[in-house]
Design an enzyme around this catalytic site. Structure first.
Site, PDB file in Angstrom:
ATOM      1  N   GLN A  75       0.824  -1.213   0.000  1.00 32.21           N
ATOM      2  CA  GLN A  75       0.000   0.000   0.000  1.00 32.21           C
ATOM      3  C   GLN A  75       0.861   1.268   0.000  1.00 32.21           C
ATOM      4  O   GLN A  75       0.473   2.296   0.549  1.00 32.21           O
ATOM      5  CB  GLN A  75      -0.954  -0.003   1.195  1.00 32.21           C
ATOM      6  CG  GLN A  75      -2.146  -0.925   1.004  1.00 32.21           C
ATOM      7  CD  GLN A  75      -2.976  -0.547  -0.233  1.00 32.21           C
ATOM      8  OE1 GLN A  75      -3.148   0.628  -0.553  1.00 32.21           O
ATOM      9  NE2 GLN A  75      -3.490  -1.542  -0.928  1.00 32.21           N
ATOM     10  N   SER A  76       2.013   1.211  -0.628  1.00 24.29           N
ATOM     11  CA  SER A  76       2.921   2.360  -0.645  1.00 24.29           C
ATOM     12  C   SER A  76       2.335   3.535  -1.430  1.00 24.29           C
ATOM     13  O   SER A  76       1.979   3.404  -2.601  1.00 24.29           O
ATOM     14  CB  SER A  76       4.246   1.938  -1.288  1.00 24.29           C
ATOM     15  OG  SER A  76       5.013   3.078  -1.621  1.00 24.29           O
ATOM     16  N   ASN A  77       2.268   4.671  -0.765  1.00 29.54           N
ATOM     17  CA  ASN A  77       1.845   5.908  -1.442  1.00 29.54           C
ATOM     18  C   ASN A  77       2.947   6.412  -2.356  1.00 29.54           C
ATOM     19  O   ASN A  77       2.689   7.009  -3.392  1.00 29.54           O
ATOM     20  CB  ASN A  77       1.523   6.982  -0.407  1.00 29.54           C
ATOM     21  CG  ASN A  77       0.466   6.523   0.560  1.00 29.54           C
ATOM     22  OD1 ASN A  77      -0.657   6.247   0.155  1.00 29.54           O
ATOM     23  ND2 ASN A  77       0.822   6.409   1.833  1.00 29.54           N
TER      24      ASN A  77
END
Ligand SMILES: *Cc1c(COP(=O)(O)O)cnc(C)c1O
Length: 329
Positions: A75-77
């Protein structure tokens, strides 16, 4: 201010808004709270990595690279904004993501796919350990790949936050801030703010809320940030050097570790949403806001203070945490 101009590409909308959270301030009976809205940088739902990528991708394109590789959690922005920036610049984008492919891609991962990024699942290695392999494979295919470090946190990425503090300075009235509170995780934001504060000769305290326990990191996180701040100073021809006692990294709020949402984060999400109509994210900004709320309740921050909360983005991951967040709401 001693400061060499560094070139960048335009990827977002700047300056981001600066607003006052007056409802939240009065509900808490605490300090005046301002918010810098880097969740509104605009690049495929925004976030603080847009600032870093403006410098990093200028470097990539000026070196003639045709692909970028970076890494992060599923879920890396940072990875999602990198995928968007790469699409905009028509570069191939390779993401080394921690974990295994989930049944349904949601949140940031859904957006990575939409944006055309190629995902390389890395299991337990979520901090870019597999980047060299991907790099070699692309080279063997005749590509010219450019590596963006974990979180975009090198000197160029950190420099973006020297620039961001200058941007903020132009938006503030003459009343001085007492604190800037923000989520700190790969260190670039923290290092850049430290250097910017030193160059602008500001007296406020920078409070980085540590998001990741980082038990397995080779270099302690505070040491990494200090070194990065020094190296960024060097890059722009400044002689500023930082010492261990100049960093304020608050480690009280890491809870059960990176990406594990607990009561602290849930409450901060709800309070900010219900008093201000503003969405935080479950991993970074809700943890940092939870820390801010706790410091106000504990009397560490008082009505004498004027605190700026830097909203660093991340809201797309809310949807990937739906199951956890729905519980008890
Ligand atoms: C990456 C990130 C941070 C932390 O910034 P670093 O420069 O990596 O320390 C904070 N908030 C959000 C939403 C992020 O994506």
């Amino acid at each position: 201010m001693q400061n060499r101009y560094l070139p960048k590409v335009d990827l977002g909308f700047f300056p981001t808004p600066l607003i006052k959270l007056s409802k939240l301030s009065s509900a808490l009976g605490g300090p005046e709270i301002l918010m810098k809205r880097d969740d509104m940088t605009g690049l495929a739902l925004g976030g603080n990595k847009t600032r870093k990528l403006e410098y990093l991708l200028h470097d990539a394109t000026s070196k003639g690279c045709d692909a970028v590789i970076t890494a992060g959690a599923a879920q890396s922005n940072h990875c999602r904004q990198t995928a968007a920036a790469a699409a905009l610049l028509q570069l191939e984008c390779h993401l080394a993501l921690g974990g295994d492919p989930p049944e349904t891609a949601n949140g940031n991962l859904l957006l990575d796919n939409l944006l055309g990024a190629q995902i390389h699942w890395a299991g337990a290695k979520r901090k870019g350990e597999t980047i060299p392999e991907i790099f070699e494979r692309l080279r063997a295919q005749g590509k010219k790949p450019y590596v963006i470090p974990y979180g975009g946190s090198n000197e160029l990425g950190a420099y973006a936050f020297v620039n961001a503090l200058q941007e903020l300075e132009a938006q503030l009235d003459t009343t001085q801030l007492s604190h800037i509170v923000f989520a700190s995780s790969s260190g670039g934001t923290h290092a850049g703010l430290m250097l910017g504060k030193a160059l602008l000769q500001k007296a406020y305290t920078l409070v980085g809320i540590n998001i990741d326990k980082g038990d397995s990191d080779a270099v302690p996180f505070d040491r990494f940030i200090l070194d990065l701040a020094d190296r960024t100073a060097e890059l722009i021809g400044s002689t500023v050097k930082f010492h261990g006692d100049e960093i304020h990294l608050e480690a009280n709020y890491v809870g059960d570790g990176y990406g594990v949402v607990g009561e602290l984060e849930k409450e901060a999400l709800e309070i900010t949403a219900r008093y201000e109509g503003i969405l935080l994210d479950p991993v970074y900004t809700a943890r940092a806001m939870g820390g801010l709320l706790d410091m106000i309740r504990a009397g560490v921050l008082t009505s004498e203070d004027r605190v700026l909360f830097w909203h660093t983005g991340g809201t797309p991951s809310l949807f990937a945490y739906a199951e956890k967040l729905n519980k008890g709401m």
